[in-house]
Design a protein around this motif. Structure first.
Motif, short mmCIF file in Angstrom:
data_model
loop_
_atom_site.label_atom_id
_atom_site.label_comp_id
_atom_site.label_asym_id
_atom_site.label_seq_id
_atom_site.Cartn_x
_atom_site.Cartn_y
_atom_site.Cartn_z
N LEU B 25 1.31 -3.97 5.05
CA LEU B 25 0.08 -3.43 4.44
C LEU B 25 -0.90 -4.55 4.10
CD1 LEU B 25 -1.21 -0.78 3.30
CD2 LEU B 25 -0.36 -1.51 1.08
N GLN B 29 -4.56 -5.50 5.73
CA GLN B 29 -5.78 -5.59 4.92
C GLN B 29 -6.52 -6.90 5.20
OE1 GLN B 29 -7.32 -3.51 3.09
NE2 GLN B 29 -8.48 -4.59 1.51
N CYS B 32 -8.25 -6.68 8.55
CA CYS B 32 -9.43 -5.79 8.55
C CYS B 32 -10.71 -6.59 8.29
CB CYS B 32 -9.30 -4.72 7.46
SG CYS B 32 -8.27 -3.33 7.93
N ALA B 33 -10.59 -7.65 7.48
CA ALA B 33 -11.79 -8.42 7.13
C ALA B 33 -12.32 -9.23 8.31
CB ALA B 33 -11.49 -9.34 5.94
N VAL B 35 -12.76 -7.92 11.32
CA VAL B 35 -13.45 -7.03 12.25
C VAL B 35 -14.96 -7.16 12.05
CG1 VAL B 35 -13.72 -4.62 13.02
CG2 VAL B 35 -11.48 -5.46 12.25
N THR B 36 -15.68 -7.41 13.09
CA THR B 36 -17.12 -7.75 13.21
C THR B 36 -17.38 -9.23 12.96
OG1 THR B 36 -17.95 -7.38 10.94
CG2 THR B 36 -17.87 -5.45 12.40
N ASN B 37 -16.32 -10.01 12.65
CA ASN B 37 -16.52 -11.44 12.40
C ASN B 37 -15.77 -12.33 13.38
OD1 ASN B 37 -18.16 -11.41 9.91
ND2 ASN B 37 -16.41 -10.28 9.12
N ASP B 44 -12.46 -8.97 18.26
CA ASP B 44 -12.70 -7.89 17.30
C ASP B 44 -11.77 -6.73 17.63
OD1 ASP B 44 -14.70 -8.64 15.43
OD2 ASP B 44 -16.27 -8.35 16.91
N SER B 48 -8.41 -5.72 15.41
CA SER B 48 -8.39 -4.39 14.79
C SER B 48 -7.20 -3.58 15.31
CB SER B 48 -9.71 -3.65 15.01
OG SER B 48 -10.00 -3.50 16.37
N ASN B 49 -6.82 -3.82 16.55
CA ASN B 49 -5.66 -3.13 17.10
C ASN B 49 -4.37 -3.58 16.40
OD1 ASN B 49 -4.50 -1.34 18.86
ND2 ASN B 49 -4.27 -2.81 20.51
N ALA B 51 -4.21 -4.87 13.37
CA ALA B 51 -4.30 -4.35 12.00
C ALA B 51 -3.86 -2.88 11.95
CB ALA B 51 -5.71 -4.49 11.47
N LEU B 52 -4.25 -2.13 12.98
CA LEU B 52 -3.90 -0.71 13.03
C LEU B 52 -2.39 -0.53 13.22
CD1 LEU B 52 -5.01 2.17 13.05
CD2 LEU B 52 -5.49 1.91 15.49
N LEU B 55 -0.75 -1.33 9.94
CA LEU B 55 -0.98 -0.23 8.99
C LEU B 55 0.00 0.91 9.28
CD1 LEU B 55 -2.72 0.86 6.70
CD2 LEU B 55 -4.37 1.64 8.41
N PHE B 246 -9.06 -3.29 -2.14
CA PHE B 246 -8.29 -2.28 -1.41
C PHE B 246 -8.30 -0.93 -2.14
CE2 PHE B 246 -4.41 0.01 -0.52
CZ PHE B 246 -4.26 -0.11 0.85
#
Lengths: 332, 258
Positions: B25, B29, B32-33, B35-37, B44, B48-49, B51-52, B55, B246
């Motif tokens: 978890l 988290q 996630c920070a 993503v877009t950076n 990106d 994100s994949n 991180a998903l 999660l 969070f």
């Protein structure tokens, strides 16, 4: 294809026009007029940039999503947008520009993205409103683009559309839960819809191109000229104002089911037209509002540029590593 | 086996699942920070994949923990309803992202550990953990490949990327040992084959990461100290702000419907 005139284009033009007339796709290796190439490139690049900049308002809520299910959905959505950006940059590259050039144009401000995203996402409910309204508007725009005349763009749109339609439902579902929650949550949902409705209606469809769009004659005439050219080339299939009407028609019953009020008192069913009427968009006022909001526009671009510049050393390392591997391969 | 032994073991599995769930978890988290950076759009997407996936691991493990610990808490209850001292993640995963090299170093440490652990858990006596392990190992194999490939690219890229990658490894290495710590809980679960003591995986982990670092032309750090405390809820100061962010929206709307 052997007939050419002095400019060397006559036979090519005939072939190009014949492909359009037969509703066939123009492919990267086909001859195309410079104006067509420029118009497609401008549209595809703007679309790609919109996907990438559009990740920001929602991406900012990834770390604060209020349930693990919503966090997973939002991660998947933002990830889809990165994927759409990649399809679209690839489609744009078939027109002879590199991704690096396209990103430079975005960062330098010479190519645009949808100004809708220059609005700030202030609360969690904004993630729902953005997905329902902005992505909902995007679907209305993009479904006809699955049959746009430029082949690589049409194929990218078919993949993008399937995912976008899912995003709309995700956004609707976020708002649905809020609207069935506490009074504070309902208020948050309504506030977000109030702030995202007009940006979606106005900016996702571009300027008015008929007088029905609430524009004065001169503005409408300018918009109409661009749309006519684009439609003659089969890039666009409908006027901005037709698509805008379709979007409003989709949203009104959905808003009723959600239990939110769309912030336009002029919305009412018009039996005669078979469409919902809606209030005229005051474009002059809207442009002023956007200018006032340029702090957010600057922030979006600065965020994008900072990520790109911070990552420069990584991309340089990738190039150096690839070159080293190539040399190893040559000497082996 | 007596009823009390069964009850004790169930509570142990709940506590074990909570540790692993919190690891996934909190790392999710942090990612996630990014993503877009990220340095490229491809990254990106990749980050994100990952991180998903993490999660997803967290949701499975937290739900399982809540089911077994007798409180009936959901994954959301555990994620959003606990305070700093009640989280049991290793300190590694809460470290600030740093630059891309620090994040990749942390991913290499974690994904290699997670892959070995989940592969071993797939054969564990506890059916819930075994099922989780078998599914998660497939995803962690990709996370490990992603981290290993980047470690090599950065290690063998430019002088700057080499320097940054080595600095990233040096930054996270003192936090690696905690992942393999033994305590009474894991020893009890390991003794009868219910779960896996991570200490068993350490030698394999060291060999695997040393292989990646050798390919990358990087040095295995030899830290002069080792972090510990996360498993008993003693976190770094960075954890409070992470958790506040969070949980913020859910805590702002008590009794909300999400």
């Amino acid at each position: 294809m052997t007939t050419t005139d002095a400019s060397g284009e006559e036979g090519f033009t005939e072939h190009f026009e014949a492909l359009l007339a037969a509703d066939e796709r123009i492919e990267p290796r086909d001859w195309m007029p410079d104006g067509y190439r420029r118009m497609v490139l401008r549209q595809v690049a703007q679309h790609a940039h919109s996907e990438i900049i559009g990740m920001q308002p929602e991406g900012a809520w990834l770390t604060r999503a209020p349930s693990l299910h919503r966090k997973a959905s939002l991660l998947a959505k933002v990830q889809d947008e990165a994927g759409h950006g990649l399809y679209l940059y690839s489609a744009a590259e078939t027109l002879g520009v590199s991704r690096a050039e396209l990103l430079d144009a975005l960062h330098g401000g010479t190519q645009r993205y949808a100004a809708t995203f220059n609005h700030p996402a202030l609360t969690w409910a904004d993630t729902g409103a953005i997905a329902w309204l902005t992505d909902g508007a995007a679907v209305v725009n993009q479904v006809p683009l699955c049959h746009t005349s430029y082949g690589p763009y049409a194929r990218a749109m078919r993949r993008v559309c399937q995912e976008e339609a899912f995003h709309v439902r995700q956004g609707y579902d976020v708002l649905w839960s809020l609207c069935r929650g506490t009074p504070e949550q309902q208020e948050m949902a309504q506030d977000a819809v109030n702030r995202w409705w007009l940006p979606a209606v106005a900016l996702m469809f571009g300027p008015p191109d008929t007088t029905a769009g609430g524009a004065d004659d001169r503005t409408a005439a300018m918009g109409a000229a661009v749309s006519r050219r684009s439609m003659a080339w089969g890039i666009k299939r409908h006027t901005n104002d037709e698509l805008r009407q379709r979007f409003v028609d989709n949203c009104v019953p959905q808003a009723e089911r959600l239990g939110v009020t769309l912030p336009d008192p002029a919305i009412r069913w018009n039996e005669e037209r078979g469409h919902y009427d809606f209030g005229p968009i005051d474009w002059r006022l809207f442009r002023e509002a956007l200018a006032d909001n340029s702090q957010c526009a600057r922030q979006r671009l600065a965020h994008r540029v900072a990520a790109h510049e911070d990552g420069a050393w990584v991309r340089e390392a990738v190039d150096a590593y690839a070159a080293g591997r190539y040399e190893e391969g040559q000497s082996a | 086996m007596t009823v009390s032994r069964t009850g004790e073991r169930t509570r142990d599995v709940a506590a074990y699942a909570l540790r692993l769930g919190d690891d996934a978890l909190v790392l999710s988290q942090r990612l996630c920070a990014w993503v877009t950076n990220a340095p490229t759009i491809e990254e990106d997407l990749a980050i994100s994949n990952i991180a998903l996936d993490l999660l997803g691991h967290a949701r499975t493990l937290l739900a399982y923990s809540g089911e077994l610990d007798g409180t009936g808490r959901s994954d959301d209850d555990l994620a959003y309803g606990r305070t700093e001292r009640q989280f049991r993640n290793a300190l590694l995963v809460e470290l600030d992202n740093g630059d891309f090299a620090v994040t990749i170093a942390r991913q290499l440490v974690y994904a290699q550990y997670g892959l070995l652990l989940c592969t071993a858990l797939a054969g564990a006596g506890d059916a819930g953990l075994a099922g989780f392990g078998a599914r998660a190992a497939k995803e962690l194999e990709y996370h490990r490949m992603h981290a290993a490939q980047w470690t090599v690219r950065l290690g063998r890229g430019t002088a700057e990327s080499h320097r940054r990658m080595q600095a990233g490894l040096d930054r996270v290495w003192p936090y690696a040992g905690e992942l393999f710590e033994a305590d009474e809980l894991v020893e009890r679960l390991d003794a009868d084959g219910t779960a896996v003591a991570p200490a068993r995986l350490r030698a394999d982990w060291e060999r695997e990461v040393a292989g990646v670092l050798a390919d990358a032309g990087l040095t295995v750090p030899a830290p002069s100290w080792h972090a510990t405390g996360g498993r008993s809820g003693l976190h770094t100061e960075a954890f409070g702000p992470l958790l506040a962010e969070f949980q913020s929206v859910r805590r702002q709307y008590p009794g909300g419907n999400w």
